[in-house]
Design a protein around this motif. Sequence first.
Motif, PDB file in Angstrom:
ATOM      1  N   LEU A 109     -89.462  69.185  15.676  1.00  0.00           N
ATOM      2  CA  LEU A 109     -88.276  69.864  16.205  1.00  0.00           C
ATOM      3  C   LEU A 109     -87.188  68.864  16.575  1.00  0.00           C
ATOM      4  O   LEU A 109     -85.999  69.110  16.332  1.00  0.00           O
ATOM      5  CB  LEU A 109     -88.653  70.708  17.419  1.00  0.00           C
ATOM      6  CG  LEU A 109     -89.563  71.909  17.137  1.00  0.00           C
ATOM      7  CD1 LEU A 109     -90.028  72.541  18.445  1.00  0.00           C
ATOM      8  CD2 LEU A 109     -88.851  72.951  16.269  1.00  0.00           C
TER       9      LEU A 109
ATOM     10  N   ASP B 127     -93.015  76.054   9.983  1.00  0.00           N
ATOM     11  CA  ASP B 127     -94.139  76.097  10.905  1.00  0.00           C
ATOM     12  C   ASP B 127     -95.379  76.483  10.105  1.00  0.00           C
ATOM     13  O   ASP B 127     -95.595  77.646   9.789  1.00  0.00           O
ATOM     14  CB  ASP B 127     -93.870  77.108  12.027  1.00  0.00           C
ATOM     15  CG  ASP B 127     -94.894  77.016  13.147  1.00  0.00           C
ATOM     16  OD1 ASP B 127     -95.991  76.491  12.900  1.00  0.00           O
ATOM     17  OD2 ASP B 127     -94.601  77.481  14.264  1.00  0.00           O
TER      18      ASP B 127
ATOM     19  N   ALA C 159     -93.802  76.048  16.804  1.00  0.00           N
ATOM     20  CA  ALA C 159     -92.381  75.882  16.473  1.00  0.00           C
ATOM     21  C   ALA C 159     -91.663  77.232  16.471  1.00  0.00           C
ATOM     22  O   ALA C 159     -90.514  77.337  16.920  1.00  0.00           O
ATOM     23  CB  ALA C 159     -92.221  75.196  15.115  1.00  0.00           C
ATOM     24  N   LEU C 160     -92.335  78.266  15.976  1.00  0.00           N
ATOM     25  CA  LEU C 160     -91.741  79.611  16.025  1.00  0.00           C
ATOM     26  C   LEU C 160     -91.580  80.074  17.468  1.00  0.00           C
ATOM     27  O   LEU C 160     -90.565  80.712  17.812  1.00  0.00           O
ATOM     28  CB  LEU C 160     -92.612  80.591  15.245  1.00  0.00           C
ATOM     29  CG  LEU C 160     -92.571  80.468  13.716  1.00  0.00           C
ATOM     30  CD1 LEU C 160     -93.692  81.295  13.087  1.00  0.00           C
ATOM     31  CD2 LEU C 160     -91.217  80.916  13.175  1.00  0.00           C
TER      32      LEU C 160
ATOM     33  N   TRP D  86     -91.054  78.145  20.060  1.00  0.00           N
ATOM     34  CA  TRP D  86     -89.901  77.398  20.580  1.00  0.00           C
ATOM     35  C   TRP D  86     -88.594  78.049  20.124  1.00  0.00           C
ATOM     36  O   TRP D  86     -87.661  78.215  20.920  1.00  0.00           O
ATOM     37  CB  TRP D  86     -89.969  75.950  20.095  1.00  0.00           C
ATOM     38  CG  TRP D  86     -88.790  75.108  20.478  1.00  0.00           C
ATOM     39  CD1 TRP D  86     -88.634  74.369  21.616  1.00  0.00           C
ATOM     40  CD2 TRP D  86     -87.586  74.915  19.716  1.00  0.00           C
ATOM     41  NE1 TRP D  86     -87.418  73.736  21.613  1.00  0.00           N
ATOM     42  CE2 TRP D  86     -86.758  74.056  20.459  1.00  0.00           C
ATOM     43  CE3 TRP D  86     -87.138  75.397  18.489  1.00  0.00           C
ATOM     44  CZ2 TRP D  86     -85.501  73.659  20.004  1.00  0.00           C
ATOM     45  CZ3 TRP D  86     -85.888  75.000  18.035  1.00  0.00           C
ATOM     46  CH2 TRP D  86     -85.080  74.142  18.786  1.00  0.00           C
ATOM     47  N   SER D  87     -88.523  78.413  18.853  1.00  0.00           N
ATOM     48  CA  SER D  87     -87.319  79.041  18.322  1.00  0.00           C
ATOM     49  C   SER D  87     -87.037  80.375  19.013  1.00  0.00           C
ATOM     50  O   SER D  87     -85.887  80.698  19.323  1.00  0.00           O
ATOM     51  CB  SER D  87     -87.465  79.246  16.807  1.00  0.00           C
ATOM     52  OG  SER D  87     -86.308  79.788  16.242  1.00  0.00           O
TER      53      SER D  87
ATOM     54  N   ARG E 130     -85.678  79.716  22.422  1.00  0.00           N
ATOM     55  CA  ARG E 130     -84.279  79.283  22.317  1.00  0.00           C
ATOM     56  C   ARG E 130     -83.354  80.489  22.149  1.00  0.00           C
ATOM     57  O   ARG E 130     -82.287  80.556  22.758  1.00  0.00           O
ATOM     58  CB  ARG E 130     -84.131  78.328  21.137  1.00  0.00           C
ATOM     59  CG  ARG E 130     -82.761  77.673  21.049  1.00  0.00           C
ATOM     60  CD  ARG E 130     -82.707  76.619  19.958  1.00  0.00           C
ATOM     61  NE  ARG E 130     -81.382  76.014  19.910  1.00  0.00           N
ATOM     62  CZ  ARG E 130     -81.005  74.980  20.633  1.00  0.00           C
ATOM     63  NH1 ARG E 130     -81.855  74.408  21.459  1.00  0.00           N
ATOM     64  NH2 ARG E 130     -79.784  74.495  20.543  1.00  0.00           N
TER      65      ARG E 130
ATOM     66  N   ARG F 156     -77.894  78.173  17.554  1.00  0.00           N
ATOM     67  CA  ARG F 156     -78.862  77.878  16.499  1.00  0.00           C
ATOM     68  C   ARG F 156     -78.490  76.561  15.822  1.00  0.00           C
ATOM     69  O   ARG F 156     -77.377  76.395  15.334  1.00  0.00           O
ATOM     70  CB  ARG F 156     -78.869  79.015  15.480  1.00  0.00           C
ATOM     71  CG  ARG F 156     -79.908  78.891  14.370  1.00  0.00           C
ATOM     72  CD  ARG F 156     -79.839  80.133  13.484  1.00  0.00           C
ATOM     73  NE  ARG F 156     -80.838  80.115  12.434  1.00  0.00           N
ATOM     74  CZ  ARG F 156     -80.665  79.543  11.232  1.00  0.00           C
ATOM     75  NH1 ARG F 156     -79.527  78.926  10.956  1.00  0.00           N
ATOM     76  NH2 ARG F 156     -81.621  79.586  10.317  1.00  0.00           N
TER      77      ARG F 156
ATOM     78  N   GLY G 284     -82.967  76.304  10.951  1.00  0.00           N
ATOM     79  CA  GLY G 284     -83.875  77.417  10.739  1.00  0.00           C
ATOM     80  C   GLY G 284     -85.330  77.024  10.946  1.00  0.00           C
ATOM     81  O   GLY G 284     -85.714  75.890  10.665  1.00  0.00           O
ATOM     82  N   VAL G 285     -86.125  77.955  11.461  1.00  0.00           N
ATOM     83  CA  VAL G 285     -87.569  77.772  11.597  1.00  0.00           C
ATOM     84  C   VAL G 285     -88.235  78.947  10.900  1.00  0.00           C
ATOM     85  O   VAL G 285     -87.975  80.108  11.236  1.00  0.00           O
ATOM     86  CB  VAL G 285     -88.018  77.720  13.069  1.00  0.00           C
ATOM     87  CG1 VAL G 285     -89.534  77.511  13.150  1.00  0.00           C
ATOM     88  CG2 VAL G 285     -87.287  76.608  13.825  1.00  0.00           C
TER      89      VAL G 285
ATOM     90  N   GLY H  14     -86.588  75.955  25.251  1.00  0.00           N
ATOM     91  CA  GLY H  14     -86.147  76.037  23.868  1.00  0.00           C
ATOM     92  C   GLY H  14     -85.016  75.072  23.565  1.00  0.00           C
ATOM     93  O   GLY H  14     -84.162  75.342  22.722  1.00  0.00           O
TER      94      GLY H  14
END
Length: 212
Positions: free
Chosen positions: A19, A36, A43-44, A46-47, A50, A57, A60-61, A184
């Motif tokens: 990240l 991810d 990671a998803l 975390w997104s 956020r 943004r 992209g994740v 995030g």
Amino acid sequence: MIVALLNQKGGVGKTTIALHLAGRWSREGKRVIVIDADPQGSALDWSAQRARETAPRLFGVVGLARDTLHREAPDLARSADHVIIDGPPRVAGLLRSALLAADLVLIPAQPSPFDGWASAEMLRLLEEARVFRPGLAARFLLNRCAARTVIARETADGLVEHDPPVLASRIGQRVAFADAARSGRLVDELAPDSLAAREIAALAAEVEAVAT
């Protein structure tokens, strides 16, 4: 460029590094996608955090925790400057697929004999992938290093002649990373002049130099 952060041992900081590399490169104007590939989906998560915090943004994740990664990641790479794969622990099929997808493999490891032993299987899979991808580059990354400890120095010295070699950049054991993750955010958003942010900047520059 597709960079995969892989190690069969969990808890070595793959998601944090993925990240923060993505954040650094996106702030330099590059188009970045994080894949991810860990079934835990950190990671998803975390997104999603956020987004809840209504933070802007940066990149992209996408979730892609399946062993067809090596066929799907190149398609994503066509719409990005850098793709970063946050790999899974202990899932050999996914690891093999990530290895076949990558241009550069980073193996985060803490300066500990236990991490060295746990990396042995990862290195076996790397050699297996090099049968199909002879030019596949790989580097160890020392992460969560306590400053000036003997074991960190000995670990780095022991990897000088190793294949894969160790990166010059090291990431310290810093509370700033945990504080950023909870909201995030990234360390260079919360503390752009911090040592943690400078370490990430140095790592991002070295990784690009290795990959080019």
